[in-house]
Design an enzyme around this catalytic site. Structure first.
Site, PDB file in Angstrom:
ATOM      1  N   SER A  23       1.231  -1.211  -0.651  1.00 11.37           N
ATOM      2  CA  SER A  23      -0.178  -0.102  -0.198  1.00 11.37           C
ATOM      3  C   SER A  23       0.970   1.259   0.222  1.00 11.37           C
ATOM      4  O   SER A  23       1.997   0.602   0.649  1.00 11.37           O
ATOM      5  CB  SER A  23      -1.243  -0.340   1.195  1.00 11.37           C
ATOM      6  N   LYS A  47      -3.776   2.719  -2.071  1.00  6.27           N
ATOM      7  CA  LYS A  47      -3.628   3.356  -0.903  1.00  6.27           C
ATOM      8  C   LYS A  47      -4.181   3.663   0.512  1.00  6.27           C
ATOM      9  O   LYS A  47      -5.208   3.343  -0.060  1.00  6.27           O
ATOM     10  CB  LYS A  47      -3.214   4.246  -2.033  1.00  6.27           C
ATOM     11  N   MET A  73       4.608  11.119   3.166  1.00  3.64           N
ATOM     12  CA  MET A  73       3.796  11.893   2.161  1.00  3.64           C
ATOM     13  C   MET A  73       2.711  12.142   2.667  1.00  3.64           C
ATOM     14  O   MET A  73       2.043  13.119   2.211  1.00  3.64           O
ATOM     15  CB  MET A  73       3.008  10.037   0.487  1.00  3.64           C
ATOM     16  N   LEU A  75      -0.293  10.746   3.875  1.00  5.85           N
ATOM     17  CA  LEU A  75      -1.648   9.974   3.471  1.00  5.85           C
ATOM     18  C   LEU A  75      -2.261  11.027   1.362  1.00  5.85           C
ATOM     19  O   LEU A  75      -3.658  11.223   2.049  1.00  5.85           O
ATOM     20  CB  LEU A  75      -2.676  10.074   4.637  1.00  5.85           C
ATOM     21  N   ASN A 127      -5.112  -0.201   8.634  1.00  2.63           N
ATOM     22  CA  ASN A 127      -3.107   0.447   8.576  1.00  2.63           C
ATOM     23  C   ASN A 127      -3.728   1.345  10.013  1.00  2.63           C
ATOM     24  O   ASN A 127      -4.418   2.098  10.206  1.00  2.63           O
ATOM     25  CB  ASN A 127      -3.520   1.711   7.652  1.00  2.63           C
ATOM     26  N   CYS A 130       0.173   4.408   9.559  1.00  4.65           N
ATOM     27  CA  CYS A 130       1.001   5.907   9.195  1.00  4.65           C
ATOM     28  C   CYS A 130       1.609   6.179  10.353  1.00  4.65           C
ATOM     29  O   CYS A 130       1.169   6.713  11.522  1.00  4.65           O
ATOM     30  CB  CYS A 130      -0.208   6.629   9.069  1.00  4.65           C
ATOM     31  N   ASN A 193       5.043  -2.416   8.249  1.00  2.00           N
ATOM     32  CA  ASN A 193       5.006  -0.608   7.632  1.00  2.00           C
ATOM     33  C   ASN A 193       6.534   0.229   7.398  1.00  2.00           C
ATOM     34  O   ASN A 193       7.370  -0.960   8.353  1.00  2.00           O
ATOM     35  CB  ASN A 193       4.118   0.267   8.344  1.00  2.00           C
ATOM     36  N   GLY A 221      12.244   0.341   1.837  1.00  2.00           N
ATOM     37  CA  GLY A 221      13.770  -0.901   0.668  1.00  2.00           C
ATOM     38  C   GLY A 221      14.401  -1.479   1.772  1.00  2.00           C
ATOM     39  O   GLY A 221      14.647  -2.075   2.502  1.00  2.00           O
ATOM     40  N   GLY A 250      12.269  -4.511   2.174  1.00  2.00           N
ATOM     41  CA  GLY A 250      12.837  -4.384   1.094  1.00  2.00           C
ATOM     42  C   GLY A 250      13.038  -6.112   0.000  1.00  2.00           C
ATOM     43  O   GLY A 250      14.036  -6.518   0.429  1.00  2.00           O
ATOM     44  N   GLY A 271       7.212  -2.375  -2.114  1.00  4.60           N
ATOM     45  CA  GLY A 271       7.037  -0.676  -1.896  1.00  4.60           C
ATOM     46  C   GLY A 271       8.170   0.029  -2.670  1.00  4.60           C
ATOM     47  O   GLY A 271       7.592   0.166  -3.805  1.00  4.60           O
TER      48      GLY A 271
END
Ligand code: DHB
Length: 311
Positions: A23, A47, A73, A75, A127, A130, A193, A221, A250, A271
């Protein structure tokens, strides 16, 4: 030997491939969601949606670097009513649609969940993690609030639902969240997350790299893979493998997918690598995973789940 089977089943829903988008990654607009539908992705994950449309935080708000990415970001999303209208068309792509729901306060979650459940996604991912809304702590770090919220959402949905959790860094916190989930069960877990409120610095410019929150943002990552694997493994063990886990964090190669499967994930989400590489990443990862499984004589990805050896 025949090609290894890369499909999986989570909460009774069959995924043609155990690799999908995370997401947040290329899944805000109708065009992006349809591109995921046309791609090799095993599912379409939206999203995280809020009650109202949001522009999100000021730019720059995403920054890739060697080893990962940082984002704040804020949201940006179309608002749940628009996603509710889009879901029936997305289901025409014949792969599961996962609606990710968020909220700016506790009461937003059941409002969104009730409406989105009626739109008929295959699964709902709640979620709880965040990290990027100024002044709003991550719900997943408040165990009482998480339990209250899971109960409230559960009461208004009739689709399988799971939670997307933040990373935990202490076994006491894994145990506390596992206890919450034993009292207030869900159908699957998405772990993890982004690693929240990290800081990446450009030494040349002597500057932060993203604008919101003084440069603090969620890390994703390769640099978070070990943290993701630890959380997948901890929850796999806490539930004796009896709750399906989607591993996130990752994944940039077929070997990374294989490691998530070993730790206990039934599927993975991608992601940073998706944002950096585009939707072709799914076919590449599937081919690489197939090669790893064939070389090791595994008949399927599901045969690997949880098989990590300990010393
Ligand atoms: C955002 C980032 C997240 O990690 C998340 O779970 C939800 C939203 C964002 O900044 O948009």
């Amino acid at each position: 030997m025949t090609d290894p089977d890369l499909s999986c089943t989570i909460a009774g829903v069959r995924f043609p491939l155990c690799i999908m988008n995370a997401s947040g990654a290329l899944c805000v607009t109708r065009e992006e969601l349809e591109a995921l539908g046309r791609s090799g992705a095993g599912a379409i994950v939206t999203k995280s949606m809020t009650v109202e449309f949001r522009k999100g935080n000021p730019e720059p708000r995403y920054y890739p670097f060697s080893g990962g990415s940082i984002n704040s970001m804020g949201l940006p999303n179309l608002g749940y009513q628009t996603y509710a209208e889009l879901i029936p068309a997305l289901k025409a792509f014949k792969k599961p649609v996962i609606a990710s729901i968020a909220g700016l306060c506790e009461e937003d979650f059941p409002e969104i969940a009730r409406a989105i459940s009626k739109a008929g996604p295959d699964l709902i991912e709640v979620n709880l993690s965040c990290p990027n809304i100024p002044g709003k702590p991550q719900i997943g770090y408040d165990f009482d609030a998480s339990e209250r919220l899971i109960r409230k959402v559960r009461a208004v949905v009739d689709r399988p639902m799971g939670v997307k959790l933040p990373p935990y860094f202490d076994p006491a916190h894994h145990a506390a969240m596992a206890d919450v989930l034993k009292r207030a069960p869900v159908d699957f877990l998405s772990l993890i997350n982004s690693v929240g409120n990290a800081l990446v610095i450009d030494p040349e410019k002597e500057s932060v790299v993203i604008k919101p929150k003084g440069g603090f943002g969620g890390l994703g990552g390769s640099v978070i893979k070990a943290v993701a694997l630890a959380n997948v493994r901890a929850f796999w063990k806490a539930f004796d493998g009896r709750i399906p886990i989607i591993g996130v964090g990752g994944v940039t190669s077929g070997t990374d997918v294989f490691e998530h499967l070993l730790a206990g994930a039934s599927a993975v989400q991608v992601g940073t690598a998706l944002v950096e590489e585009g939707t072709g990443v799914f076919d590449r990862l599937a081919a690489e995973l197939r090669a790893v499984l064939a070389k090791k004589s595994y008949p399927s990805s599901s045969a690997v789940v949880g098989r990590l050896k300990e010393l």
